[in-house]
Structures are given as C-alpha cells and as structure tokens.
Design a protein around this motif. Structure first.
Motif, PDB file in Angstrom:
ATOM      1  N   GLU A  85     -15.400   8.890   7.239  1.00  0.00           N
ATOM      2  CA  GLU A  85     -16.404   8.022   6.650  1.00  0.00           C
ATOM      3  C   GLU A  85     -16.309   6.627   7.259  1.00  0.00           C
ATOM      4  O   GLU A  85     -15.254   6.200   7.752  1.00  0.00           O
ATOM      5  CB  GLU A  85     -16.247   7.947   5.136  1.00  0.00           C
ATOM      6  N   LYS A  86     -17.393   5.892   7.194  1.00  0.00           N
ATOM      7  CA  LYS A  86     -17.439   4.574   7.807  1.00  0.00           C
ATOM      8  C   LYS A  86     -16.449   3.623   7.153  1.00  0.00           C
ATOM      9  O   LYS A  86     -15.807   2.814   7.834  1.00  0.00           O
ATOM     10  CB  LYS A  86     -18.860   4.010   7.707  1.00  0.00           C
ATOM     11  N   GLU A  87     -16.285   3.717   5.828  1.00  0.00           N
ATOM     12  CA  GLU A  87     -15.386   2.809   5.132  1.00  0.00           C
ATOM     13  C   GLU A  87     -13.916   3.170   5.345  1.00  0.00           C
ATOM     14  O   GLU A  87     -13.016   2.373   5.047  1.00  0.00           O
ATOM     15  CB  GLU A  87     -15.691   2.796   3.637  1.00  0.00           C
ATOM     16  N   VAL A  88     -13.636   4.348   5.873  1.00  0.00           N
ATOM     17  CA  VAL A  88     -12.261   4.774   6.097  1.00  0.00           C
ATOM     18  C   VAL A  88     -11.788   4.418   7.501  1.00  0.00           C
ATOM     19  O   VAL A  88     -10.582   4.348   7.755  1.00  0.00           O
ATOM     20  CB  VAL A  88     -12.138   6.290   5.840  1.00  0.00           C
ATOM     21  N   VAL A  89     -12.717   4.148   8.412  1.00  0.00           N
ATOM     22  CA  VAL A  89     -12.343   3.893   9.807  1.00  0.00           C
ATOM     23  C   VAL A  89     -11.417   2.685   9.942  1.00  0.00           C
ATOM     24  O   VAL A  89     -10.391   2.766  10.646  1.00  0.00           O
ATOM     25  CB  VAL A  89     -13.612   3.732  10.665  1.00  0.00           C
ATOM     26  N   PRO A  90     -11.688   1.519   9.301  1.00  0.00           N
ATOM     27  CA  PRO A  90     -10.724   0.400   9.445  1.00  0.00           C
ATOM     28  C   PRO A  90      -9.331   0.743   8.951  1.00  0.00           C
ATOM     29  O   PRO A  90      -8.335   0.279   9.522  1.00  0.00           O
ATOM     30  CB  PRO A  90     -11.372  -0.715   8.591  1.00  0.00           C
ATOM     31  N   GLU A  91      -9.231   1.558   7.934  1.00  0.00           N
ATOM     32  CA  GLU A  91      -7.915   1.938   7.419  1.00  0.00           C
ATOM     33  C   GLU A  91      -7.179   2.859   8.391  1.00  0.00           C
ATOM     34  O   GLU A  91      -5.965   2.725   8.596  1.00  0.00           O
ATOM     35  CB  GLU A  91      -8.081   2.615   6.070  1.00  0.00           C
ATOM     36  N   LEU A  92      -7.910   3.781   9.026  1.00  0.00           N
ATOM     37  CA  LEU A  92      -7.262   4.686   9.973  1.00  0.00           C
ATOM     38  C   LEU A  92      -6.799   3.953  11.231  1.00  0.00           C
ATOM     39  O   LEU A  92      -5.768   4.295  11.808  1.00  0.00           O
ATOM     40  CB  LEU A  92      -8.221   5.813  10.353  1.00  0.00           C
ATOM     41  N   THR A  93      -7.578   2.972  11.679  1.00  0.00           N
ATOM     42  CA  THR A  93      -7.248   2.272  12.924  1.00  0.00           C
ATOM     43  C   THR A  93      -6.289   1.111  12.709  1.00  0.00           C
ATOM     44  O   THR A  93      -5.939   0.416  13.676  1.00  0.00           O
ATOM     45  CB  THR A  93      -8.538   1.766  13.578  1.00  0.00           C
ATOM     46  N   ASP A  94      -5.868   0.852  11.483  1.00  0.00           N
ATOM     47  CA  ASP A  94      -4.908  -0.212  11.200  1.00  0.00           C
ATOM     48  C   ASP A  94      -3.503   0.225  11.641  1.00  0.00           C
ATOM     49  O   ASP A  94      -3.249   1.412  11.897  1.00  0.00           O
ATOM     50  CB  ASP A  94      -4.923  -0.542   9.708  1.00  0.00           C
ATOM     51  N   ALA A  95      -2.575  -0.747  11.698  1.00  0.00           N
ATOM     52  CA  ALA A  95      -1.185  -0.404  11.998  1.00  0.00           C
ATOM     53  C   ALA A  95      -0.618   0.450  10.876  1.00  0.00           C
ATOM     54  O   ALA A  95      -1.123   0.458   9.745  1.00  0.00           O
ATOM     55  CB  ALA A  95      -0.356  -1.667  12.176  1.00  0.00           C
ATOM     56  N   ILE A  96       0.423   1.166  11.180  1.00  0.00           N
ATOM     57  CA  ILE A  96       0.968   2.101  10.206  1.00  0.00           C
ATOM     58  C   ILE A  96       1.437   1.338   8.969  1.00  0.00           C
ATOM     59  O   ILE A  96       2.064   0.275   9.053  1.00  0.00           O
ATOM     60  CB  ILE A  96       2.118   2.918  10.816  1.00  0.00           C
ATOM     61  N   ARG A  97       1.107   1.843   7.824  1.00  0.00           N
ATOM     62  CA  ARG A  97       1.438   1.204   6.548  1.00  0.00           C
ATOM     63  C   ARG A  97       2.632   1.931   5.921  1.00  0.00           C
ATOM     64  O   ARG A  97       2.537   3.128   5.627  1.00  0.00           O
ATOM     65  CB  ARG A  97       0.233   1.242   5.606  1.00  0.00           C
ATOM     66  N   CYS A 123       5.658   1.903   2.835  1.00  0.00           N
ATOM     67  CA  CYS A 123       5.978   1.404   1.502  1.00  0.00           C
ATOM     68  C   CYS A 123       7.148   0.418   1.615  1.00  0.00           C
ATOM     69  O   CYS A 123       8.168   0.704   2.261  1.00  0.00           O
ATOM     70  CB  CYS A 123       6.322   2.562   0.579  1.00  0.00           C
ATOM     71  N   ASP A 124       7.023  -0.737   0.953  1.00  0.00           N
ATOM     72  CA  ASP A 124       8.066  -1.762   1.019  1.00  0.00           C
ATOM     73  C   ASP A 124       9.307  -1.354   0.242  1.00  0.00           C
ATOM     74  O   ASP A 124      10.361  -1.956   0.412  1.00  0.00           O
ATOM     75  CB  ASP A 124       7.504  -3.082   0.484  1.00  0.00           C
ATOM     76  N   THR A 125       9.186  -0.309  -0.596  1.00  0.00           N
ATOM     77  CA  THR A 125      10.327   0.125  -1.403  1.00  0.00           C
ATOM     78  C   THR A 125      11.079   1.265  -0.731  1.00  0.00           C
ATOM     79  O   THR A 125      12.292   1.197  -0.516  1.00  0.00           O
ATOM     80  CB  THR A 125       9.846   0.548  -2.801  1.00  0.00           C
ATOM     81  N   CYS A 126      10.360   2.344  -0.370  1.00  0.00           N
ATOM     82  CA  CYS A 126      11.012   3.528   0.197  1.00  0.00           C
ATOM     83  C   CYS A 126      10.882   3.617   1.704  1.00  0.00           C
ATOM     84  O   CYS A 126      11.449   4.524   2.317  1.00  0.00           O
ATOM     85  CB  CYS A 126      10.475   4.791  -0.453  1.00  0.00           C
ATOM     86  N   ASN A 127      10.115   2.727   2.304  1.00  0.00           N
ATOM     87  CA  ASN A 127       9.927   2.660   3.755  1.00  0.00           C
ATOM     88  C   ASN A 127       9.341   3.957   4.311  1.00  0.00           C
ATOM     89  O   ASN A 127       9.630   4.338   5.439  1.00  0.00           O
ATOM     90  CB  ASN A 127      11.257   2.337   4.454  1.00  0.00           C
ATOM     91  N   GLU A 128       8.522   4.647   3.511  1.00  0.00           N
ATOM     92  CA  GLU A 128       7.805   5.838   3.969  1.00  0.00           C
ATOM     93  C   GLU A 128       6.319   5.515   4.049  1.00  0.00           C
ATOM     94  O   GLU A 128       5.838   4.535   3.481  1.00  0.00           O
ATOM     95  CB  GLU A 128       8.053   7.013   3.021  1.00  0.00           C
ATOM     96  N   TRP A 129       5.619   6.399   4.758  1.00  0.00           N
ATOM     97  CA  TRP A 129       4.195   6.152   4.993  1.00  0.00           C
ATOM     98  C   TRP A 129       3.407   6.162   3.679  1.00  0.00           C
ATOM     99  O   TRP A 129       3.615   7.017   2.810  1.00  0.00           O
ATOM    100  CB  TRP A 129       3.640   7.221   5.945  1.00  0.00           C
ATOM    101  N   CYS A 130       2.496   5.216   3.550  1.00  0.00           N
ATOM    102  CA  CYS A 130       1.674   5.088   2.348  1.00  0.00           C
ATOM    103  C   CYS A 130       0.343   5.787   2.584  1.00  0.00           C
ATOM    104  O   CYS A 130      -0.497   5.297   3.366  1.00  0.00           O
ATOM    105  CB  CYS A 130       1.447   3.613   2.005  1.00  0.00           C
ATOM    106  N   GLU A 131       0.146   6.898   1.927  1.00  0.00           N
ATOM    107  CA  GLU A 131      -1.138   7.588   2.000  1.00  0.00           C
ATOM    108  C   GLU A 131      -2.130   6.914   1.074  1.00  0.00           C
ATOM    109  O   GLU A 131      -1.778   6.517  -0.039  1.00  0.00           O
ATOM    110  CB  GLU A 131      -0.963   9.059   1.637  1.00  0.00           C
ATOM    111  N   SER A 132      -3.363   6.804   1.494  1.00  0.00           N
ATOM    112  CA  SER A 132      -4.338   5.956   0.819  1.00  0.00           C
ATOM    113  C   SER A 132      -4.523   6.269  -0.662  1.00  0.00           C
ATOM    114  O   SER A 132      -4.522   5.357  -1.477  1.00  0.00           O
ATOM    115  CB  SER A 132      -5.689   6.050   1.551  1.00  0.00           C
ATOM    116  N   PRO A 133      -4.663   7.497  -1.104  1.00  0.00           N
ATOM    117  CA  PRO A 133      -4.954   7.709  -2.525  1.00  0.00           C
ATOM    118  C   PRO A 133      -3.824   7.285  -3.446  1.00  0.00           C
ATOM    119  O   PRO A 133      -4.072   6.963  -4.614  1.00  0.00           O
ATOM    120  CB  PRO A 133      -5.203   9.222  -2.615  1.00  0.00           C
ATOM    121  N   GLU A 134      -2.583   7.269  -2.972  1.00  0.00           N
ATOM    122  CA  GLU A 134      -1.436   6.971  -3.832  1.00  0.00           C
ATOM    123  C   GLU A 134      -0.806   5.632  -3.483  1.00  0.00           C
ATOM    124  O   GLU A 134       0.379   5.415  -3.704  1.00  0.00           O
ATOM    125  CB  GLU A 134      -0.385   8.076  -3.698  1.00  0.00           C
ATOM    126  N   THR A 135      -1.596   4.707  -2.932  1.00  0.00           N
ATOM    127  CA  THR A 135      -1.063   3.444  -2.439  1.00  0.00           C
ATOM    128  C   THR A 135      -1.763   2.295  -3.132  1.00  0.00           C
ATOM    129  O   THR A 135      -2.971   2.369  -3.428  1.00  0.00           O
ATOM    130  CB  THR A 135      -1.273   3.335  -0.914  1.00  0.00           C
TER     131      THR A 135
END
Length: 922
Positions: free
Chosen positions: A167-179, A181-193
């Motif tokens: 989707e158009k609104e998801v493209v900036p999130e996909l092309t951003d640097a890897i996100r 979690c500041d607590t567990c240092n694992e990847w933050c998937e969008s729905p649970e972030t």
C-alpha cells in the motif's frame, strides 16, 4: 526439449519476454492489443507426459501469459500517458497464435531517461499494480529498497523477487532503516509496535511495563517512561518553555522523485536498461508485502503472493442469531405452518398411477393442443402433469382438464400466476439480442436494454434462446459432420526442432482495407496513406491511416479531431479513455474457448459500464450522446440522422417523438406512415428494418417515416434541423399514389423512382429490401441551383435510392449517418440546404394556401399580398387574416373591394362572380 518460437515479424520470443497479444479482429471487436509477459510455453492439451523428449519434440499450441492492464481498462480517469501500464498478478492460458509482436515493459525506477524511453516504439513502463479481485491499486517498489526487515527475511525477499507490492502508506515504513525495539533489541513489526513521541524510539507493546493493550487513538501520542519522567521534572522545576510551534513536514523514506531536467541521451544505456535481468520466483517477479502480511510467511516458498485486505470479522459482517427458544414454553400450533403436510404442494403423482391410468392420461393429452411444437415444450408438459395430478387427487375425471387458461393458483401466493411467459414481440427479441451483443451474459444490463420485461422473464428467455442456438449448432453438425479434433487429439511432432516454430494470426492482413479515394482517417482526417486499417467501433469513420491504426492497436492512443456532435456528452480528447470490455482477451460478442487457467490466477475485472449503442440506421456503434436511446421504446439512432438536439443532462431520459406524443398528444395516436401502404402489417417495422420506427409528425397531425419524408422531394420541414412538422403532404403529385411498387406490387402509398432506372417503389419497401440509400454531390454548371459543401466537395447534393442492379463502386455516395469534420451528417447537410420550408416569408397557414394555389385553377383576381406591403382587409367581415383574398366589385358600385375566402363563398352570386360557375353546395 525446447526449441525456438518465432513470430510473424521474424522476432524470436522466449520465456519472460513481453509481447502484444490479441485474438482475431472479429473477436476483439477493434480493441487495442493487450500487453503481457510470457510465463511458459505449453504443449497441446492432453499431450502425453513422455512427449517433448529429445527423441520426440512437439509443437507448442498454448502459452501462459501474465497480463498488464492499461489504466483506462480499470478506471474512468483520463490518463494522458499512453505508455503507462498497471502490472497484475493474473495469468491466463491462451492460444499461441495470438502472439503478435515483441515489446518492452520496465519498472519506472529502472529507467534513467523516461522522455527518451517513451519516444522509442514498443516501450512501456509501470510503477503500480492492480489487483482484479479486490479492485485496488498498489505501489510497486524494488525489493532492494526494502530495509526495515530482519536480515534473513530481507535476503530471502531479495533473492527471490525483483519487486515488492505494498500500500502507498506502507512504502515509507518499508524503506526506512531497520527498526529495533529499545528494550529487547529485536525487530519491531508494525502491528505490534509503538513509537515514543519524544525520543522517537520504537518498542514492542509487550515490552512496555506495564504492557500496552492497544495503540493510542488517532490524534494522541505516547511517550516512554524515561521521557515521561523527564517531562514531569521539567514541569516541577518550572523550566519548561513553550516555543512557537512550527509545522515540519515529516521526512519520507520513499525513493526520491526523479527530476525533470534534460537527461543525458545515452543510447547504449537505454538498451542496457531494457535488457536488465529480472528475478522470478515461481514465474512471478513480485509479491505482496504490505499492511496485511506476516513477515515470517515470506520464508515459506508456498506462501501466497497475492494482495490481501482486511478480514471480514466482527459484528459488522456476522449474522446476529437470536437465542434458542425455551423448550418448556408452550408453542401455539398453527395448522398452516410452513413445512407441514397441509402445506405440501404436489407437482406430480405419475409415480403412483398404474400403466392403464398413464395410457389414459396420454390419450387425453393429445386433445389438449394441436400445436406440435407446444407439445414438446418443457413448460407446457410440466403444467399438463401438474393439472392432471390435481384432477386425480380431487377425484375429477381427466376429461375436465384443459389448457386454455395460462394462469394457475399456487399456495403462499396471493394472486394467480402464469405457468409460461407471454410471447416475446419482434422488437423485444431484437432488443434482447442487442443486449447480449453488448453485455454478454450480464442479464441485468440486458433487462434494462429490453425495458418491457421483468428479470425472471429475461432469465427464462435467455435459457430458451441459448438452447435454440445450441440446437442450431447440433443440426449444423449433423449436416456438415463433426468439427476438427481438438489440439490434444491432433498431436503432432516435428522432426527438426532447430528450425523453430512460426506462430501468429493472419488477422492484421484481414483488417487492411483496400485503398480508395473516398477513404478518410477517422482520427487525423488524412486522405493519404499507404495502408488503411479497419477503425474500432467507437469511431464514426470506417478506416484509420497507417500511423493512427498502429497507435491505436499498440498504445490505445487515438487523437480524434473534435466535432460538433461530440459536444453533447462530456468530451474526452483521448479515445483511449473508452474502457475495453471484459478481460484482455474477452470480446463482447464471442465466448472465449475453454482453457486451463492458472492455479494462482484471480478473477478478471468487472466489465465496463460504458456501453456502445448501435444505431438502427447505419448499424454503427457509438457512445451515448452520439447515439441516442429512447427511454421507452428503445429506439437507437444517431442524433444526426434523427434530427435530435439533446442537452447532456437529459441524455438518459430522452424520448422519441412517438413516445413523447403519448404525453403531449400533439399528433394522432395512430402512427401509420401517410406515405406507405395503408396496412398496419406493412407499416410495422421488422427487427432488421427497425429504422422505420423513427417517425416525424406532419402539419396535419399525422405521421411519416423520417426516411420517407427526407427522400420524397415534394416534402419540406418546418424545422429542418430537428426534422419536425413535415409540410407538403396534401399537395404531392397524385401520380405518386397511383403507381405500383416494383417490390410489393401495391398501388397504395407514395412511390419514388430509382435514380438510374424507371423502377418505382415505396421508400419503406426499398429500405426493407436493402436498396442503397445515400447522398451524392453533383457538379453545378450555373449559379442558379442551390449548392452545398460536404467533406470538401461543393455542388448540388442529391438524395439517391439505387437498385441492387446498378454499379455503385465508382460513385462517391455518402451514407445517411456519415459525418464531416464538423460532425454534421450527410442527411443534416441535405435537409439544411434543400428541405427547409420558407418560414421567414410567411406563416404556416399561408404557406399551405400558396401550395394549394399551385394545384387548383384559381381566377386572376386572387390576391396574394406581399408580407412587406399593407395587408388586405375583408370588405364584409373586416378580417385581415385569411388563406387568400379576392378582388370583387359589389352590385351598384364601381370600386373593387377585397373579400376573404370564407366571405367569397357566402352567396351564389359572389361564387359565380369570383370563382366562376360552382354548385351551391360548395
């Protein structure tokens, strides 16, 4: 074993090449070529698995294609770029002979010089994807631009696919640097972030203490615990300052937009871009990775790649089931409750009868009707069994059963219903077939086309109509034998695979028109072209020049010169804004052959709701506005051949003159043409002669066919632009009504003569028998004759009706609906010049009186005053308005006075003095 495949152009095509594809001209009905990517070549259907080895290669007969759509195919918005396409995850198996020529389709981000790319022939590009199942467009980006993913998932995505759909609104999130979690240092998937509004760090909702149950509502932010504590300390120390808020545009991580500066022209770079390798996984270069994707599912090679949408769960989409009734409650028993024995409606008791009773029923059945065709009808036989069953159950003799009444009583219905529909009229059948031709099996649109039938009647008639077509096909097979075997049974091997296979249809050669001096391009209006192509159905002309024809076939780009007639509807400069009907290979009038569809294919898009109406005069189709459709009687005519001037707001509610007369009662309720034979049977238009349903009122409140009024030289119109009020009916040459028609043999009705021979016939008979109607411009030697100009020719225009025996190939005859550059038809030009009554010189009653003066012998003392002079005045009744005035010398006077026509008949003395010897009863 694989071997090369060559097109008619001589180019070799391979898997993943882009090609033009189209069925024959008659099937696609003039629509442009479709663009697709070759996924795989397939052998004949039913070929054994062992075929294709080194010892036995085979001929390819099918090919699997991945389609591209043009924006005008799926949307009503106008797109000026004819090289822009929409990708699709939709494939179809087609005949290999439908491949036309090679082309190149590249993603927008891979093109350095877009302007130069579009100037080269057969080059296209895309940056979006259309899903034909959910009817939605998505952005397409390169898989290498996706960075906000775990390394293992990103590597899998890049290694398999070239592009990612989101989707158009998801493209900036996909092309951003890897996100992370500041607590567990694992990847933050969008729905649970959740993101802190102050420090901009990301956290899993489960990693926050206490865990968050949901994200903040729209318009609210969230801050992490350290930022909240810091803010409270600043508030307590009164060090908080409130600067003037400044609105900053959020930074986008999408790929930058390319500039519009003049690019560097590099021919070698362009050729390298079109040959760049593209990764494919399971024959597809892209997959969906958007809002509704589970990132870990990408690792599964069998995961579906199609775009997805939100699931329909929750109370909005679920049924509200009431609570179960209490079994201990006392329920009232209804004797007529649905489902009981008393409500069962028995349709047949044949299975309970003996052989003797069945034979008795058969003997009585033969006396119910003498129509053998009716006796074999399913509806009639079902009703006969039903009525016999009712008689047996009520102990009535079978002789009391009859089929005279088409009505029957059924339980749970208030009124009696028919067991069979009323007979369809010829006009309804023709409208039904026109609807099937335009919309296929979309019966709701066909019901609207018929207009006089309910939906159940249309569905039932469609079943009978289809069975009749199948019966005709079966009878043809019995006469001519079985058709040729399918490709699977005429399996054929080749001995030398190195020579390759030649594929392609000879359709383009069949759609070339022989050059002629009368051909004019329907788009650019040129008369010079080495090759002339057949024009699509929405163009009024019949031919396109070589340049316009190829632009339409390849790019769906046709710059039609605007005409005056096109100002009625909302005009569009590009003919490509007309949506093609159905899928890329689906024509409106022919059913596609059954093919094995892809296992991962999705349904095609819905057919276009912009129908093409066929004119009943010229049988050419056009959009609403050029062709009008009567709201009541379904008459369809070009505006130029009917004299209709309609506003764009009232196109859907337009009614013909006959239907409007039912409301205004302007003319007679009997619509028989006054110029045709005086039998209703002859005046009634058959389906093939339906232009004879176009009537125009006369000055005497009668009716005449528009065709008869135009091609009869003695008649004129009060308003030639609208073909309204036919004048001169009472002063026609009597010989026209006394001669016999060469076609029907009747002497009833007015006849006209063929322009090249002495044969005479009624105009309606000539139209029904297919005689040539048209207009010819003849040179004028002197300036006395009135001249007109049409399509660059100037001279005297003559209305022609020619027999079939005459050669018309060497004559420039314009058809009735043929239009010039301004949109004016030949019929309009002829009526404007020669059929307009002199309304500015005298009013209607005076014009009628002057026509009567030309056919009766009037005395010399008849006065026809000049409108510019002083009007005469009757000596007796003092009136100044009369059809005619007469000079008269009263007894015992010497001066002449004027008498009106009514006062001139007042006494025998006046009649004899003015009109000569006349009987007293005049």
């Amino acid at each position: 074993m694989s071997f090369p495949v060559f097109l008619k152009t001589g180019d070799q095509v391979k898997v993943n090449d882009h090609v033009y594809c189209s069925p024959s001209w008659s099937v696609r009905d003039g629509t442009p070529y479709s663009i697709a990517r070759i996924m795989e070549f397939l052998p004949p259907e039913g070929t054994p698995k062992g075929a294709g080895s080194n010892s036995q290669p085979y001929l390819y007969t099918r090919v699997r294609l991945a389609w591209y759509y043009r924006p005008s195919d799926v949307s009503d918005r106008a797109v000026s770029d004819s090289r822009l396409l929409l990708a699709a995850i939709y494939s179809e198996v087609c005949d290999i002979n439908q491949l036309r020529a090679k082309c190149h389709v590249v993603h927008r981000d891979k093109i350095t010089d877009l302007a130069g790319w579009k100037k080269r022939p057969d080059r296209f590009y895309f940056n979006r994807l259309f899903d034909p199942y959910i009817k939605k467009e998505f952005e397409v980006i390169q898989a290498t631009d996706v960075r906000n993913l775990p390394e293992n998932i990103r590597e899998t995505l890049i290694s398999r696919y070239e592009y990612v759909v989101a989707e158009k609104e998801v493209v900036p999130e996909l092309t951003d640097a890897i996100r992370l979690c500041d607590t567990c240092n694992e990847w933050c998937e969008s729905p649970e972030t959740v993101q802190c509004d102050r420090c901009k760090k990301y956290f899993h909702m489960r990693c926050v203490q206490p865990p968050l149950l949901g994200k903040p509502s729209r318009g609210y932010g969230w801050t992490c615990a350290p930022c909240s504590k810091q803010h409270e300390e600043e508030v307590d120390s009164h060090d908080v300052r409130h600067p003037t808020p400044t609105i900053t545009k959020p930074k986008s991580n999408a790929p930058p937009v390319r500039g519009r500066g003049r690019p560097r022209k590099d021919r070698g770079q362009a050729e390298r871009e079109e040959n760049l390798p593209v990764k494919h996984f399971n024959m597809w270069p892209f997959r969906y990775f958007g809002q509704y994707t589970n990132a870990k599912d990408t690792l599964d090679p069998d995961d579906l790649i199609f775009p997805r949408t939100a699931t329909r769960q929750g109370p909005k989409y679920q049924a509200n089931v009431p609570l179960a009734p209490d079994p201990n409650a006392i329920m009232s028993t209804d004797p007529d409750e649905r489902g009981g024995d008393s409500t069962i409606q028995i349709l047949s008791v044949i299975n309970t009868l003996t052989d003797a009773e069945v034979d008795e029923m058969e003997s009585y059945k033969d006396h119910l009707s003498s129509n053998e065709e009716l006796k074999h009808g399913v509806d009639w036989l079902t009703e006969v069994i039903r009525r016999y069953s009712d008689a047996i159950m009520t102990s009535r003799p079978l002789s009391t059963v009859n089929m005279t009444s088409p009505l029957r009583y059924e339980k749970w219905k208030k009124n009696e219903t028919r067991y069979t529909d009323k007979e369809w009229s010829k006009e309804e059948k023709y409208a039904f077939e026109e609807g099937i031709f335009s919309y296929g099996a979309e019966l709701r649109a066909v019901r609207d086309e018929v207009g006089t039938r309910q939906m159940p009647e249309v569905v039932r008639y469609y079943g009978h109509w289809k069975n009749s077509k199948l019966g005709e096909e079966n009878r043809r097979i019995l006469r001519q034998g079985q058709p040729s075997k399918p490709p699977s049974e005429r399996y054929k091997s080749i001995s030398d695979a190195n020579n390759g296979q030649r594929v392609g249809l000879p359709d383009d050669d069949a759609s070339i028109i022989e050059s002629s001096a009368t051909l004019v391009c329907g788009a650019c209006r040129t008369r010079e072209s080495e090759t002339w192509w057949k024009a699509p159905k929405h163009i009024s002309a019949n031919a396109l020049c070589e340049s316009c024809g190829m632009n339409w076939r390849k790019y769906a780009d046709l710059n039609v010169r605007p005409s005056r007639e096109e100002s009625l509807p909302v005009t569009k400069t590009k003919a490509s804004t007309e949506k093609r009907e159905g899928t890329p290979l689906q024509g409106p009038s022919a059913k596609r052959s059954k093919t094995s569809a892809s296992a991962h294919s999705t349904p095609p898009p819905i057919q276009s709701n912009v129908p093409q109406l066929r004119c009943m005069c010229c049988q050419q189709s056009g959009p609403l506005g050029k062709v009008l459709k009567c709201k009541k009687c379904q008459l369809r005519v070009h505006t130029g051949c009917y004299g209709a001037i309609v506003d764009s707001d009232s196109l859907d509610s337009w009614k013909c003159d006959l239907c409007r007369n039912e409301e205004t009662m302007e003319a007679s309720v009997y619509s028989d043409c006054l110029l045709c034979p005086r039998t209703r049977k002859n005046n009634k238009a058959a389906p093939s002669d339906n232009f004879l349903r176009a009537f125009k009122p006369t000055e005497g409140q009668g009716w005449a066919h528009a065709l008869c009024a135009v091609f009869t030289n003695d008649l004129t119109f009060t308003d030639a632009s609208r073909l309204r009020l036919v004048e001169g009916m009472n002063t026609m040459n009597p010989r026209r009504f006394s001669s016999k028609c060469h076609l029907c043999g009747s002497s009833d009705g007015a006849v006209v003569r063929c322009n090249d021979c002495p044969k005479e016939y009624h105009i309606s008979c000539a139209w029904k028998h297919g005689l040539k109607f048209g207009f010819e411009i003849q040179p004028v030697k002197n300036n006395r004759r009135e001249v007109t100009s049409f399509k660059g020719e100037t001279g005297s225009m003559v209305a022609l009706i020619l027999c079939k025996d005459h050669d018309k190939s060497r004559r420039d005859i314009y058809d009735i609906c043929e239009a010039d550059d301004t949109g004016e038809t030949a019929l309009q030009a002829y009526c404007r010049t020669y059929k307009q009554a002199p309304v500015s010189q005298a009013h209607g009653l005076l014009r009628k009186a002057r026509r009567l003066d030309q056919i009766i012998n009037l005395p010399d003392n008849l006065v026809n005053p000049d409108p510019g002079s002083k009007e005469p005045k009757c000596y007796e009744c003092k009136t100044e308005f009369a059809p005619a005035f007469y000079s008269y010398v009263p007894p015992k006077q010497q001066n002449k006075v004027w008498l009106c026509h009514r006062c001139s008949l007042g006494s025998p003395h006046k009649r004899e003095a003015i009109h000569g010897s006349m009987p007293d009863s005049t």
